[in-house]
Scaffold this motif. Structure first.
Motif, mmCIF file in Angstrom:
data_model
loop_
_atom_site.group_PDB
_atom_site.id
_atom_site.type_symbol
_atom_site.label_atom_id
_atom_site.label_comp_id
_atom_site.label_asym_id
_atom_site.label_seq_id
_atom_site.Cartn_x
_atom_site.Cartn_y
_atom_site.Cartn_z
ATOM 1 N N LEU A 165 -9.276 -7.799 4.742
ATOM 2 C CA LEU A 165 -9.114 -6.341 4.810
ATOM 3 C C LEU A 165 -8.193 -5.864 3.688
ATOM 4 O O LEU A 165 -8.478 -4.856 3.024
ATOM 5 C CB LEU A 165 -8.555 -5.933 6.173
ATOM 6 C CG LEU A 165 -8.155 -4.456 6.320
ATOM 7 C CD1 LEU A 165 -9.336 -3.527 6.076
ATOM 8 C CD2 LEU A 165 -7.556 -4.212 7.711
ATOM 9 N N HIS A 166 -7.104 -6.596 3.473
ATOM 10 C CA HIS A 166 -6.183 -6.259 2.373
ATOM 11 C C HIS A 166 -6.939 -6.229 1.041
ATOM 12 O O HIS A 166 -6.761 -5.311 0.237
ATOM 13 C CB HIS A 166 -5.049 -7.281 2.315
ATOM 14 C CG HIS A 166 -4.276 -7.264 1.037
ATOM 15 N ND1 HIS A 166 -3.321 -6.302 0.759
ATOM 16 C CD2 HIS A 166 -4.340 -8.070 -0.061
ATOM 17 C CE1 HIS A 166 -2.822 -6.530 -0.447
ATOM 18 N NE2 HIS A 166 -3.423 -7.589 -0.969
ATOM 19 N N MET A 167 -7.787 -7.207 0.804
ATOM 20 C CA MET A 167 -8.546 -7.269 -0.442
ATOM 21 C C MET A 167 -9.467 -6.054 -0.589
ATOM 22 O O MET A 167 -9.571 -5.466 -1.675
ATOM 23 C CB MET A 167 -9.359 -8.559 -0.498
ATOM 24 C CG MET A 167 -8.518 -9.821 -0.518
ATOM 25 S SD MET A 167 -7.571 -10.007 -2.046
ATOM 26 C CE MET A 167 -8.867 -10.526 -3.168
ATOM 27 N N ILE A 168 -10.106 -5.661 0.502
ATOM 28 C CA ILE A 168 -10.980 -4.474 0.469
ATOM 29 C C ILE A 168 -10.165 -3.214 0.169
ATOM 30 O O ILE A 168 -10.563 -2.381 -0.648
ATOM 31 C CB ILE A 168 -11.748 -4.336 1.801
ATOM 32 C CG1 ILE A 168 -12.766 -5.474 1.937
ATOM 33 C CG2 ILE A 168 -12.438 -2.985 1.907
ATOM 34 C CD1 ILE A 168 -13.341 -5.635 3.328
ATOM 35 N N LEU A 169 -9.004 -3.097 0.809
ATOM 36 C CA LEU A 169 -8.125 -1.947 0.558
ATOM 37 C C LEU A 169 -7.685 -1.890 -0.903
ATOM 38 O O LEU A 169 -7.637 -0.814 -1.506
ATOM 39 C CB LEU A 169 -6.891 -2.011 1.467
ATOM 40 C CG LEU A 169 -7.131 -1.809 2.962
ATOM 41 C CD1 LEU A 169 -5.867 -2.127 3.747
ATOM 42 C CD2 LEU A 169 -7.590 -0.391 3.247
ATOM 43 N N ILE A 172 -10.548 -0.657 -3.031
ATOM 44 C CA ILE A 172 -10.673 0.804 -2.882
ATOM 45 C C ILE A 172 -9.604 1.503 -3.714
ATOM 46 O O ILE A 172 -9.887 2.452 -4.450
ATOM 47 C CB ILE A 172 -10.578 1.204 -1.394
ATOM 48 C CG1 ILE A 172 -11.810 0.715 -0.628
ATOM 49 C CG2 ILE A 172 -10.406 2.721 -1.245
ATOM 50 C CD1 ILE A 172 -11.685 0.807 0.878
ATOM 51 N N ASP A 173 -8.365 1.020 -3.613
ATOM 52 C CA ASP A 173 -7.262 1.653 -4.333
ATOM 53 C C ASP A 173 -7.459 1.591 -5.841
ATOM 54 O O ASP A 173 -7.103 2.517 -6.565
ATOM 55 C CB ASP A 173 -5.943 0.979 -3.949
ATOM 56 C CG ASP A 173 -4.728 1.758 -4.421
ATOM 57 O OD1 ASP A 173 -4.721 3.004 -4.264
ATOM 58 O OD2 ASP A 173 -3.775 1.140 -4.945
ATOM 59 N N ASN A 174 -8.044 0.493 -6.314
ATOM 60 C CA ASN A 174 -8.265 0.327 -7.750
ATOM 61 C C ASN A 174 -9.639 0.804 -8.201
ATOM 62 O O ASN A 174 -9.979 0.675 -9.377
ATOM 63 C CB ASN A 174 -8.072 -1.143 -8.129
ATOM 64 C CG ASN A 174 -6.618 -1.552 -8.144
ATOM 65 O OD1 ASN A 174 -5.922 -1.343 -9.121
ATOM 66 N ND2 ASN A 174 -6.140 -2.123 -7.041
ATOM 67 N N ASN A 175 -10.439 1.316 -7.238
ATOM 68 C CA ASN A 175 -11.785 1.813 -7.538
ATOM 69 C C ASN A 175 -12.595 0.773 -8.316
ATOM 70 O O ASN A 175 -13.154 1.055 -9.381
ATOM 71 C CB ASN A 175 -11.706 3.137 -8.321
ATOM 72 C CG ASN A 175 -13.050 3.844 -8.348
ATOM 73 O OD1 ASN A 175 -13.864 3.686 -7.437
ATOM 74 N ND2 ASN A 175 -13.291 4.614 -9.392
ATOM 75 N N THR A 176 -12.621 -0.429 -7.732
ATOM 76 C CA THR A 176 -13.314 -1.516 -8.413
ATOM 77 C C THR A 176 -13.975 -2.442 -7.397
ATOM 78 O O THR A 176 -13.821 -2.268 -6.199
ATOM 79 C CB THR A 176 -12.338 -2.317 -9.308
ATOM 80 O OG1 THR A 176 -13.085 -3.191 -10.141
ATOM 81 C CG2 THR A 176 -11.324 -3.098 -8.493
ATOM 82 N N LEU A 177 -14.705 -3.414 -7.899
ATOM 83 C CA LEU A 177 -15.325 -4.424 -7.049
ATOM 84 C C LEU A 177 -14.303 -5.495 -6.677
ATOM 85 O O LEU A 177 -13.353 -5.752 -7.443
ATOM 86 C CB LEU A 177 -16.489 -5.087 -7.788
ATOM 87 C CG LEU A 177 -17.642 -4.180 -8.220
ATOM 88 C CD1 LEU A 177 -18.583 -4.944 -9.132
ATOM 89 C CD2 LEU A 177 -18.372 -3.643 -7.004
ATOM 90 N N ASP A 185 -3.211 -7.307 -8.632
ATOM 91 C CA ASP A 185 -3.659 -6.188 -7.798
ATOM 92 C C ASP A 185 -3.461 -6.445 -6.305
ATOM 93 O O ASP A 185 -3.490 -5.521 -5.508
ATOM 94 C CB ASP A 185 -5.160 -5.912 -8.027
ATOM 95 C CG ASP A 185 -5.465 -5.442 -9.435
ATOM 96 O OD1 ASP A 185 -4.644 -4.686 -9.986
ATOM 97 O OD2 ASP A 185 -6.514 -5.834 -9.977
ATOM 98 N N THR A 186 -3.299 -7.716 -5.941
ATOM 99 C CA THR A 186 -3.299 -8.093 -4.519
ATOM 100 C C THR A 186 -2.033 -8.855 -4.153
ATOM 101 O O THR A 186 -1.289 -9.321 -5.025
ATOM 102 C CB THR A 186 -4.513 -8.981 -4.205
ATOM 103 O OG1 THR A 186 -4.411 -10.197 -4.943
ATOM 104 C CG2 THR A 186 -5.825 -8.278 -4.559
ATOM 105 N N CYS A 187 -1.822 -8.982 -2.842
ATOM 106 C CA CYS A 187 -0.697 -9.801 -2.389
ATOM 107 C C CYS A 187 -1.059 -11.283 -2.549
ATOM 108 O O CYS A 187 -2.215 -11.632 -2.769
ATOM 109 C CB CYS A 187 -0.338 -9.466 -0.940
ATOM 110 S SG CYS A 187 -1.437 -10.176 0.306
#
Length: 201
Positions: A165-169, A172-177, A185-187
């Motif tokens: 879910l974090h990865m999907i969020l 979305i935040d970065n407007n990318t795949l 970009d991620t934890c």
């Protein structure tokens, strides 16, 4: 447990405040800091949940600029939250810049990540060290700062499903795949609760 996120860390955190505190209680954690990204909107609910669970709540904020962690600010006393709020409000509403290093706070502890250590640490400033960074401490420039270091074990998710879910969020935040996200970009995959025994070992 100086760097915990709830879903008030928008498009980043996955846990409700209640779940965050319940997970801490299950591990026997006695003190917990909530440091959502550039916000303190959850601190009153956090205090209420901690009081019910017999945990000492600590309020703070993770300061980020352009998705980069600058430092973590933790209130030494209640007025410290006001200091951090004034700074982040000036950034969000008045166009003030966030500097790489923290201003001279009066009632705030500051924890810098290893990637953003200032040339000189002020009295209430520290360096957060993650488990995976321990091998860097053989460096002579870091050895001399050992007494200013604290354990940094961020908490962002508690399960594989929440990590996804974090990865999907983040996508979305970065407007990318998802496939285009970078590690910045991620934890990290280690950002979940670990017992005090495991951390000290």
């Amino acid at each position: 447990y100086l760097n915990c996120h709830s879903y008030h860390s928008l498009r980043y955190g996955t846990l409700s405040v209640e779940e965050l505190v319940q997970r801490a209680q299950a591990l026997g954690i006695k003190t917990l800091a909530l440091t959502d990204i550039n916000t303190v909107t959850a601190i009153y609910d956090f205090k209420k949940q901690c009081d019910k669970a017999g945990i000492k709540p600590v309020a703070g904020m993770e300061i980020r600029k352009d998705n980069r962690l600058l430092y973590i600010a933790i209130a030494r006393e209640f007025s410290g939250i006001g200091e951090v709020n004034r700074m982040i409000t000036a950034y969000n509403c008045d166009g003030a810049e966030l500097s790489e290093t923290a201003p001279r706070f009066e009632n705030v502890f500051v924890i810098y990540p290893l990637q953003n250590i200032p040339e000189e640490l002020k009295e209430h400033e520290y360096i957060g060290i993650r488990k995976e960074e321990l091998n860097f401490l053989v460096r002579s420039d870091l050895k001399k700062l050992m007494d200013r270091m604290v354990i940094l074990q961020p908490v962002t998710f508690t399960s594989r499903k929440e990590y996804n879910l974090h990865m999907i969020l983040r996508a979305i935040d970065n407007n990318t795949l998802l496939s285009k996200l970078s590690e910045h970009d991620t934890c990290r995959k280690s950002e979940y609760f670990k017992s005090e025994k495991e951390l000290t070992e």
